[in-house]
Enzyme design. Sequence first.
Site, PDB file in Angstrom:
ATOM      1  N   ASP A 220      63.894 -96.178  99.043  1.00  0.00           N
ATOM      2  CA  ASP A 220      63.678 -94.836  99.928  1.00  0.00           C
ATOM      3  C   ASP A 220      63.701 -93.610  99.175  1.00  0.00           C
ATOM      4  O   ASP A 220      64.319 -93.479  98.339  1.00  0.00           O
ATOM      5  CB  ASP A 220      65.072 -94.895 100.613  1.00  0.00           C
TER       6      ASP A 220
ATOM      7  N   ASN B  15      52.672 -91.137  98.114  1.00  0.00           N
ATOM      8  CA  ASN B  15      51.846 -91.398  99.355  1.00  0.00           C
ATOM      9  C   ASN B  15      52.604 -91.544 100.560  1.00  0.00           C
ATOM     10  O   ASN B  15      52.428 -91.316 101.773  1.00  0.00           O
ATOM     11  CB  ASN B  15      50.929 -92.698  99.161  1.00  0.00           C
TER      12      ASN B  15
ATOM     13  N   TYR C  87      55.578 -80.718 109.377  1.00  0.00           N
ATOM     14  CA  TYR C  87      54.873 -81.539 108.566  1.00  0.00           C
ATOM     15  C   TYR C  87      53.726 -80.569 107.859  1.00  0.00           C
ATOM     16  O   TYR C  87      53.590 -80.714 106.613  1.00  0.00           O
ATOM     17  CB  TYR C  87      53.832 -82.486 109.496  1.00  0.00           C
TER      18      TYR C  87
ATOM     19  N   LYS D  21      53.384 -80.294 103.860  1.00  0.00           N
ATOM     20  CA  LYS D  21      52.347 -80.608 103.041  1.00  0.00           C
ATOM     21  C   LYS D  21      51.841 -79.205 102.059  1.00  0.00           C
ATOM     22  O   LYS D  21      51.092 -79.331 101.079  1.00  0.00           O
ATOM     23  CB  LYS D  21      51.135 -81.160 103.817  1.00  0.00           C
TER      24      LYS D  21
HETATM   25  N1  LIG Z   1      46.663 -90.919 108.469  1.00  0.00           N
HETATM   26  C1  LIG Z   1      46.241 -89.769 108.748  1.00  0.00           C
HETATM   27  O1  LIG Z   1      45.488 -89.175 109.371  1.00  0.00           O
HETATM   28  C2  LIG Z   1      46.722 -88.731 107.393  1.00  0.00           C
HETATM   29  C3  LIG Z   1      46.012 -87.682 107.211  1.00  0.00           C
HETATM   30  C4  LIG Z   1      46.267 -86.547 106.055  1.00  0.00           C
HETATM   31  C5  LIG Z   1      47.261 -87.071 105.189  1.00  0.00           C
HETATM   32  N2  LIG Z   1      48.176 -88.442 105.661  1.00  0.00           N
HETATM   33  C6  LIG Z   1      49.126 -88.826 104.563  1.00  0.00           C
HETATM   34  O2  LIG Z   1      48.703 -89.966 103.944  1.00  0.00           O
HETATM   35  C7  LIG Z   1      50.014 -90.455 103.633  1.00  0.00           C
HETATM   36  C8  LIG Z   1      50.016 -91.876 103.912  1.00  0.00           C
HETATM   37  O3  LIG Z   1      50.042 -92.319 105.392  1.00  0.00           O
HETATM   38  P1  LIG Z   1      49.406 -93.247 106.451  1.00  0.00           P
HETATM   39  O4  LIG Z   1      48.609 -92.654 107.102  1.00  0.00           O
HETATM   40  O5  LIG Z   1      49.463 -94.344 105.434  1.00  0.00           O
HETATM   41  O6  LIG Z   1      50.860 -93.541 107.141  1.00  0.00           O
HETATM   42  P2  LIG Z   1      51.610 -95.056 107.310  1.00  0.00           P
HETATM   43  O7  LIG Z   1      52.526 -94.554 108.633  1.00  0.00           O
HETATM   44  O8  LIG Z   1      50.697 -96.165 107.798  1.00  0.00           O
HETATM   45  O9  LIG Z   1      52.216 -95.089 106.087  1.00  0.00           O
HETATM   46  C9  LIG Z   1      53.242 -94.229 105.353  1.00  0.00           C
HETATM   47  C10 LIG Z   1      54.204 -95.236 104.876  1.00  0.00           C
HETATM   48  O10 LIG Z   1      55.187 -94.560 104.261  1.00  0.00           O
HETATM   49  C11 LIG Z   1      56.391 -95.092 104.246  1.00  0.00           C
HETATM   50  N3  LIG Z   1      57.743 -94.356 104.265  1.00  0.00           N
HETATM   51  C12 LIG Z   1      58.059 -93.600 105.046  1.00  0.00           C
HETATM   52  N4  LIG Z   1      59.387 -92.958 104.722  1.00  0.00           N
HETATM   53  C13 LIG Z   1      59.617 -93.617 103.583  1.00  0.00           C
HETATM   54  C14 LIG Z   1      60.494 -93.421 102.604  1.00  0.00           C
HETATM   55  N5  LIG Z   1      61.721 -92.668 102.820  1.00  0.00           N
HETATM   56  N6  LIG Z   1      60.608 -93.992 101.612  1.00  0.00           N
HETATM   57  C15 LIG Z   1      59.832 -95.172 101.409  1.00  0.00           C
HETATM   58  N7  LIG Z   1      58.805 -95.181 102.153  1.00  0.00           N
HETATM   59  C16 LIG Z   1      58.364 -94.433 103.333  1.00  0.00           C
HETATM   60  C17 LIG Z   1      56.364 -95.935 105.559  1.00  0.00           C
HETATM   61  O11 LIG Z   1      57.298 -97.028 105.421  1.00  0.00           O
HETATM   62  C18 LIG Z   1      54.911 -96.347 105.787  1.00  0.00           C
HETATM   63  O12 LIG Z   1      54.648 -97.562 105.160  1.00  0.00           O
HETATM   64  C19 LIG Z   1      51.001 -89.825 104.196  1.00  0.00           C
HETATM   65  O13 LIG Z   1      51.793 -88.712 103.210  1.00  0.00           O
HETATM   66  C20 LIG Z   1      50.638 -88.967 105.240  1.00  0.00           C
HETATM   67  O14 LIG Z   1      51.050 -87.634 105.617  1.00  0.00           O
HETATM   68  C21 LIG Z   1      47.598 -89.291 106.323  1.00  0.00           C
END
Ligand SMILES: NC(=O)c1ccc[n+]([C@@H]2O[C@H](COP(=O)([O-])OP(=O)(O)OC[C@H]3O[C@@H](n4cnc5c(N)ncnc54)[C@H](O)[C@@H]3O)[C@@H](O)[C@H]2O)c1
Length: 256
Positions: free
Chosen positions: A63, A90, A154, A158
Amino acid sequence: MNASLTAPVALVTGGAGGMGVAIAAVLLDDGFRIALLDRRGAAAAAHSLATSDAAQILGVEADVTDEESVRTAIEQVASTWGRVDALVNNAGIEPQHTMENLERGTWQATLDVNLTGPALMIKHCIPLWRRQGGGRVVSIGSRVWLGGGSVAAYSASKAGLVGMTRAACRELGPLGVTANVVAPSFVRTPLNAEKGDAEFVEAYLRRFAEVSPLGRLVEPVDVANAVAFLLSDRARNITGETVHVAAGTQLAPFVQ
Ligand SMILES: NC(=O)c1ccc[n+]([C@@H]2O[C@H](COP(=O)([O-])OP(=O)(O)OC[C@H]3O[C@@H](n4cnc5c(N)ncnc54)[C@H](O)[C@@H]3O)[C@@H](O)[C@H]2O)c1
């Protein structure tokens, strides 16, 4: 010597998520050994990516908001492979709220995962980078860091990531560490499923494609390719930057 014993090591947090798996797949192709860190599903994600050389991938349940968990996870990677060349921050969450109904717990949880987590990950990699003579950090931000466009907690997390990265770039440069942010726009991953039903998400995606000068959406592999570039030797003199992978939508007016 077996190439797998000399390959660089990348540690990807949120490694079981949509973007995490895509990033890991591209880095594997680039010859990295990969540690996928996630609070759940890390072992299964590692298994799903495993190539014929299973020694290349490690699943680590941890975590990022818990400093002891972070310390133990990095120690596990270091004791397995002896190094961490690249850290990809990530892991992220985006709990929905308005300013009016904001609860302190939601605010804190968002900052804990999206901002404190990356800072703790960097902190505990520093001893390795000092020993190795350098390292790389890429943190996944979002286009909303600049103009908002998501919920406040959020967006703030960021934007904070950009500030933290610039500070890390200055402090860690003398150790040979580069630190950058990759800021995507809306990408089809489980993160966005929480925003509404499938119809809502699809309509939102269409609006993004419409405001993109390129007329298309960003895919997880686009984000992964930018991360891979910033971790490569070709990017050795790029640090303190925020690279938008947003098909030009970072220039668009508010999308809703
Ligand atoms: N999907 C989008 O549109 C988008 C756009 C811009 C930025 N992002 C960023 O991309 C990154 C990845 O997001 P995603 O879209 O793959 O989402 P996702 O929900 O598929 O993956 C996020 C992962 O982070 C893990 N996680 C959350 N809290 C955690 C913790 N405390 N410790 C360890 N792991 C933890 C979750 O279990 C999950 O597997 C994030 O930082 C998100 O903010 C996503």
